[in-house]
Write a protein that holds these residues in place. Structure first.
Motif, PDB file in Angstrom:
ATOM      1  N   THR A   1     -18.414  -3.984  35.919  1.00 30.81           N
ATOM      2  CA  THR A   1     -17.349  -2.997  35.740  1.00 30.81           C
ATOM      3  C   THR A   1     -17.946  -1.596  35.732  1.00 30.81           C
ATOM      4  OG1 THR A   1     -15.997  -4.549  34.473  1.00 30.81           O
ATOM      5  CG2 THR A   1     -15.523  -2.202  34.194  1.00 30.81           C
ATOM      6  N   ALA A   2     -17.308  -0.652  36.419  1.00 26.08           N
ATOM      7  CA  ALA A   2     -17.826   0.711  36.503  1.00 26.08           C
ATOM      8  C   ALA A   2     -17.837   1.360  35.123  1.00 26.08           C
ATOM      9  CB  ALA A   2     -16.985   1.531  37.470  1.00 26.08           C
ATOM     10  N   GLY A   3     -18.948   1.972  34.780  1.00 31.04           N
ATOM     11  CA  GLY A   3     -19.063   2.642  33.505  1.00 31.04           C
ATOM     12  C   GLY A   3     -20.490   3.014  33.193  1.00 31.04           C
ATOM     13  N   PHE A   4     -20.761   3.406  31.937  1.00 28.02           N
ATOM     14  CA  PHE A   4     -22.121   3.782  31.542  1.00 28.02           C
ATOM     15  C   PHE A   4     -22.307   3.499  30.053  1.00 28.02           C
ATOM     16  CE2 PHE A   4     -19.505   7.344  30.457  1.00 28.02           C
ATOM     17  CZ  PHE A   4     -20.112   7.993  29.387  1.00 28.02           C
ATOM     18  N   TYR A   5     -23.592   3.439  29.649  1.00 26.69           N
ATOM     19  CA  TYR A   5     -23.944   3.230  28.253  1.00 26.69           C
ATOM     20  C   TYR A   5     -24.308   4.581  27.641  1.00 26.69           C
ATOM     21  CZ  TYR A   5     -24.004  -1.740  29.334  1.00 26.69           C
ATOM     22  OH  TYR A   5     -23.643  -3.013  29.714  1.00 26.69           O
ATOM     23  N   ASP A   6     -23.572   4.980  26.586  1.00 28.26           N
ATOM     24  CA  ASP A   6     -23.810   6.297  25.996  1.00 28.26           C
ATOM     25  C   ASP A   6     -25.091   6.286  25.164  1.00 28.26           C
ATOM     26  OD1 ASP A   6     -23.169   5.034  23.602  1.00 28.26           O
ATOM     27  OD2 ASP A   6     -21.116   5.817  23.542  1.00 28.26           O
ATOM     28  N   TYR A   7     -25.343   7.396  24.469  1.00 28.15           N
ATOM     29  CA  TYR A   7     -26.629   7.571  23.785  1.00 28.15           C
ATOM     30  C   TYR A   7     -26.822   6.593  22.630  1.00 28.15           C
ATOM     31  CZ  TYR A   7     -23.995  10.076  20.181  1.00 28.15           C
ATOM     32  OH  TYR A   7     -23.107  10.406  19.187  1.00 28.15           O
ATOM     33  N   ILE A   8     -25.738   5.956  22.135  1.00 28.04           N
ATOM     34  CA  ILE A   8     -25.910   4.954  21.072  1.00 28.04           C
ATOM     35  C   ILE A   8     -25.796   3.537  21.637  1.00 28.04           C
ATOM     36  CG2 ILE A   8     -25.113   6.488  19.251  1.00 28.04           C
ATOM     37  CD1 ILE A   8     -22.417   5.082  19.338  1.00 28.04           C
TER      38      ILE A   8
END
Length: 654
Positions: free
Chosen positions: A173-180
């Motif tokens: 799934t399109a997305g990203f992992y944030d800093y946490i």
């Protein structure tokens, strides 16, 4: 004179009008790196792709379209056969603009063995080829907004990895992992600019794909991490890097704003200030095209300048045509009559250049073949003039004869002798045609060799054909082989180096040094001829799947492996039932020698003719001697026709 005297002032005025209203672009192009902060207009565009201002539009306003764009020159991921394959890192900024809630299909970053992709592919294929081809390999990272379960999609908003197939190797799934470390979804069709990073390690075959909204630093955790071996693509030779996209039934846009790529290193960061991302998100792509009122004035001035210059330029072009090509030999009316209005029933074949029709000249009733160059052909005019300049002067029984040409408005037409038996590849691969016996195959090989020898040695200048292959060998009434299609050919004086500096030809026939250096020589023609004669003997295409692994394998490597594993005769076409084993063995070994990876070890065409006609004896050599031991010196002495690997024994009485 009016055109020449006004041009500097118009250009200055245009610059002043545009300054401050249009974004500039910053471009870095090198052997192992490219950086596009905005795009110049010289990209290799196909399908519905357009250069708009300083960004790329991959799909048009209408629905159901596809487009692709490639860097204007190919990349080389391997210096020479056997050397390590380069890793790569790339990053790019893109946006999908779906008007009126109509969905598009998505966009891809791709690496391809060819830049010649079909122009109008169905929407669900993302502008990628959907039929397997043994001469076309591609890798793509897809940003897809349509759920196609048959392609391995997990939802309608996903990122996938494709290798030589539309069925994804991996999909997320399109997305990203944030800093946490929490996952944040990115809606690809949100009309917001998105940045992606694709990193590939050629040693571990590790591929990482990372995604994030623009202005967010590259996340530490990739969205997708998988193992995929791209060696069969990256080791074949030149690779074309670029993007493709397709739209659905409604209008939708797919845009690329900036792109950076580096081999064996980290791609340079993109300059957001040059990309004008905020303006794009605030107003959409049409704002960037409309611009300020001064741009309208500038456009008016450009149109005025074009109208003033067009007549003078056309007159000069007409003079150039007549100087280089002579007066036209045929009228457009006669050629329309000859082909019954270019009727489909008269169609002999088609390709990237256009179409070829059978015709009967109305005045002489002579049967001819008429090549109608497509106005969309990227190299059409240049190749058209090359054919006239070269084939209009050479005469040889094993070369297709050019009878003349016609130039009418945008129409470019070439007229040749009609070859009733078509091209040789049809007899090698079409099961509906009779199998050529060995005597006929050998006769064709000798004929083509004679034609190439004439081009290299016997004419007043050296002609490098640059596209020797089975489909360019045509068969006349008596099944004599005639080499045709001189659109890529270049000529130079004897004793002088050729000035060609870019890769041209057909995949599988391209010599290693041509892929690496982009310089065509007589030796690169000899390489293609070597592959060609092996192809004729084996009845196999220049690149095909290996029998065990299914990976792609060069034909010469397959024959060498067959020889090492037993007898070279085992490589002969299974359709051949009666042949002279001595002649077959000679031709196969000669083909391997001609296609040697080191150009200095290939025989010249004079020696090739001697070997084929029995005037010289090819000494015994082992298959291991055909494998290059190291990198070839880039400055090859073309006057050396043969070295120790091609020791010549002249047979007396010849």
């Amino acid at each position: 004179m009016l055109c020449l005297s006004w041009r500097p002032y118009l250009l200055v005025l245009l610059f002043l009008c545009l300054a401050g209203h249009l974004n500039t672009f910053d471009v870095i192009v090198g052997n192992n790196e490219l950086v596009y902060n905005g795009f110049p207009p010289d990209m290799n565009l196909g399908g519905q792709a357009l250069w708009r201002g300083n960004f790329l539009s991959l799909t048009g306003a209408l629905g159901g379209t596809s487009g692709h764009v490639f860097c204007s020159y190919p990349l080389s991921f391997q210096n020479h056969p056997g050397s390590p394959i380069s890793s790569f890192s790339t990053t790019f900024v893109f946006v999908m603009d779906f008007n009126n809630h109509h969905k598009g299909n998505g966009l891809t970053f791709m690496l391809s063995s060819t830049s010649d992709l079909p122009d109008n592919l169905p929407g669900q294929y993302l502008g990628l080829p959907y039929s397997n081809s043994d001469v076309h390999v591609f890798f793509a990272v897809e940003f897809d907004t349509v759920l196609n379960p048959e392609f391995g999609d997990i939802d309608n908003n996903h990122v996938g990895v494709d290798f030589n197939s539309l069925v994804s190797v991996e999909s997320q799934t399109a997305g990203f992992y944030d800093y946490i470390g929490e996952f944040q979804t990115i809606v690809l069709e949100s009309e917001k600019t998105v940045q992606s990073w694709v990193d590939y390690d050629s040693k571990s075959h590790q591929l990482n794909v990372t995604l994030a909204p623009c202005y967010i630093s590259k996340p530490q955790i990739p969205l997708l991490s998988t193992t995929v071996n791209l060696s069969s693509l990256l080791s074949l030779g030149p690779v074309y890097a670029g993007f493709s996209a397709s739209s659905g039934k409604g209008s939708s846009g797919h845009y690329v704003l900036g792109w950076s790529l580096k081999l064996d290193g980290v791609a340079q960061p993109l300059d957001y200030t040059v990309l004008s991302i905020r303006e794009f998100e605030s107003h959409g792509p049409n704002y960037l095209i409309r611009g300020a009122p001064s741009i309208v004035l500038a456009v008016f001035l450009i149109v005025l300048a074009v109208l003033i210059c067009r007549h003078l330029r056309k007159a000069k072009e007409d003079d150039d045509w007549e100087i280089k090509c002579g007066m036209p030999s045929f009228t457009y009316k006669d050629l329309v009559t000859a082909t019954e209005g270019f009727s489909n029933k008269m169609l002999l074949g088609k390709g990237g250049f256009g179409r070829v029709y059978k015709g009967v000249l109305p005045t002489t009733t002579q049967h001819v073949a008429i090549k109608r160059v497509s106005p969309e052909s990227k190299q059409g005019k240049k190749e058209f003039m090359a054919e006239i300049a070269i084939l209009g002067h050479v005469r040889h029984r094993n070369l297709v004869q050019l009878l003349g040409y016609c130039r009418y408005k945008q129409e470019l037409l070439l007229v040749y002798d009609y070859m009733p038996n078509g091209s040789l590849d049809k007899y090698l691969y079409d099961k509906n045609t009779p199998t050529l016996d060995w005597a006929r195959r050998l006769h064709i090989i000798k004929g083509v060799a004679s034609g190439i020898f004439y081009l290299h040695e016997d004419w007043e200048q050296v002609i490098i054909h640059r596209d020797i292959k089975a489909s360019n060998v045509l068969l006349d009434d008596d099944m004599n082989g005639r080499l045709g299609d001189f659109g890529l050919a270049r000529l130079h004086d004897h004793g002088v180096d050729a000035h060609t500096t870019h890769v041209a030809g057909t995949w599988g026939y391209i010599a290693p040094e041509l892929a690496r250096l982009g310089k065509a020589t007589k030796a690169t023609d000899v390489f293609a001829f070597g592959v060609f004669i092996i192809e004729v003997v084996c009845g196999r295409k220049p690149i095909g799947p290996a029998s065990t692994s299914g990976d792609l394998l060069a034909l010469a490597d397959w024959v060498r492996g067959t020889w090492q594993g037993g007898s070279i005769i085992d490589a002969v076409d299974s359709e051949l039932k009666d042949y002279d084993t001595t002649e077959v063995e000679l031709v196969l070994k000669l083909g391997l020698l001609c296609s040697h990876s080191l150009s200095r070890l290939r025989p010249c065409m004079r020696l090739v003719m001697l070997y084929l006609e029995g005037g010289a004896r090819l000494v015994d050599f082992q298959p291991a001697s055909l494998v290059a031991g190291g990198r070839e010196d880039e400055k090859v002495d073309e006057a050396v026709c043969a070295s120790s690997a091609t020791t010549v024994t002249i047979i007396s009485g010849r």
